[in-house]
Design a protein around this motif. Structure first.
Motif, mmCIF file in Angstrom:
data_model
loop_
_atom_site.group_PDB
_atom_site.id
_atom_site.type_symbol
_atom_site.label_atom_id
_atom_site.label_comp_id
_atom_site.label_asym_id
_atom_site.label_seq_id
_atom_site.Cartn_x
_atom_site.Cartn_y
_atom_site.Cartn_z
ATOM 1 N N CYS A 105 0.649 -1.218 -0.159
ATOM 2 C CA CYS A 105 -0.052 0.108 -0.027
ATOM 3 C C CYS A 105 0.790 1.342 -0.120
ATOM 4 O O CYS A 105 0.423 2.130 -0.701
ATOM 5 N N GLU A 106 1.992 1.237 0.770
ATOM 6 C CA GLU A 106 2.864 2.544 0.798
ATOM 7 C C GLU A 106 3.417 2.957 -0.683
ATOM 8 O O GLU A 106 3.420 3.909 -0.935
ATOM 9 N N GLN A 107 3.925 1.480 -1.382
ATOM 10 C CA GLN A 107 4.709 1.759 -2.345
ATOM 11 C C GLN A 107 3.633 2.289 -3.737
ATOM 12 O O GLN A 107 4.011 3.358 -4.108
ATOM 13 N N ALA A 108 2.359 1.796 -3.638
ATOM 14 C CA ALA A 108 1.533 1.916 -4.631
ATOM 15 C C ALA A 108 0.925 3.356 -4.350
ATOM 16 O O ALA A 108 1.005 4.275 -5.438
ATOM 17 N N ALA A 109 0.686 3.695 -3.048
ATOM 18 C CA ALA A 109 0.275 5.074 -3.012
ATOM 19 C C ALA A 109 1.242 6.246 -3.263
ATOM 20 O O ALA A 109 1.103 7.359 -3.722
ATOM 21 N N ALA A 110 2.384 6.012 -2.590
ATOM 22 C CA ALA A 110 3.568 7.048 -3.051
ATOM 23 C C ALA A 110 3.814 7.080 -4.267
ATOM 24 O O ALA A 110 3.959 8.410 -4.975
ATOM 25 N N PHE A 111 4.069 6.048 -5.129
ATOM 26 C CA PHE A 111 4.247 6.134 -6.699
ATOM 27 C C PHE A 111 2.950 6.863 -7.181
ATOM 28 O O PHE A 111 3.488 7.829 -8.315
ATOM 29 N N SER A 112 1.949 6.612 -6.819
ATOM 30 C CA SER A 112 0.790 7.415 -7.576
ATOM 31 C C SER A 112 0.802 8.849 -7.297
ATOM 32 O O SER A 112 0.698 9.708 -8.065
ATOM 33 N N SER A 113 1.052 9.035 -6.099
ATOM 34 C CA SER A 113 1.307 10.629 -5.479
ATOM 35 C C SER A 113 2.447 11.230 -6.342
ATOM 36 O O SER A 113 2.396 12.487 -6.777
#
Length: 185
Positions: A105-113
């Protein structure tokens, strides 16, 4: 007319393994070990070898959830989720699963942001993993939950920057699971 040979199954393999002696089994495992990094990660995880058995799984998550676009790398939710499934097959400790799910979740959200990704299926997968992480964390001992909930709350906050209703979905899931991220800090 001879019967057609069906696709080999685990039962077929097991019959052949019964004829191996201990050195033969060790040689077979060695061959499997040297055949692929996935097999190595599986055996290291199964036997608890190394400083951080989660490291290869996290590396896979990072590669497929936060690719290097300068090298023309793409995202792959399927490959990222497979890393978690592989860990689960190898040992499946609940605390390790929770850690990998929160890290996803951290990786996906940070990449998206970070890159302003425009991929609805990527976001849907993120919300589904967020929910799986909540379920897994809820099954952990009470003292292990707050730090993971706090990290998921940070993911939810990043979701506000991304849009697409991600943070709203995450807010609803936190309420559904009775998590007050403010209290868990």
């Amino acid at each position: 007319m001879p019967a057609k040979k069906t696709k080999p199954t685990w039962t077929d393999v097991k019959k052949n393994l019964a004829s191996f002696d201990n050195p033969g089994l060790i040689a077979l495992l060695h061959d499997l070990y040297t055949a692929s990094k996935d097999n190595q990660a599986f055996l290291h995880t199964r036997f608890g070898l190394g400083d951080d058995v989660l490291k290869p799984y996290k590396a896979t998550l990072t590669r497929w959830l936060w690719p290097n676009w300068l090298k023309n790398q793409n995202t792959s939710v399927t490959t990222a989720k497979k890393a978690i499934a592989d860990y689960k097959k190898a040992v499946g400790q609940p605390d390790g699963l929770a850690e990998l799910m929160v890290f996803y979740c951290e990786q996906a959200a940070a990449f998206s942001s970070d890159v302003g990704l425009d991929d609805e299926s990527y976001y849907d997968a993120l919300v589904r993993m967020f929910e799986q992480a909540l379920k897994t964390i809820a099954a952990l001992p009470e003292q292990q939950r707050p730090a993971l909930w706090t990290r998921l709350d940070q993911v939810r906050r990043l979701g506000h920057q991304v849009g697409y209703g991600i943070s709203t979905s995450m807010d609803e899931l936190l309420i559904e699971y009775g998590v007050d991220a403010r209290r868990s800090r």
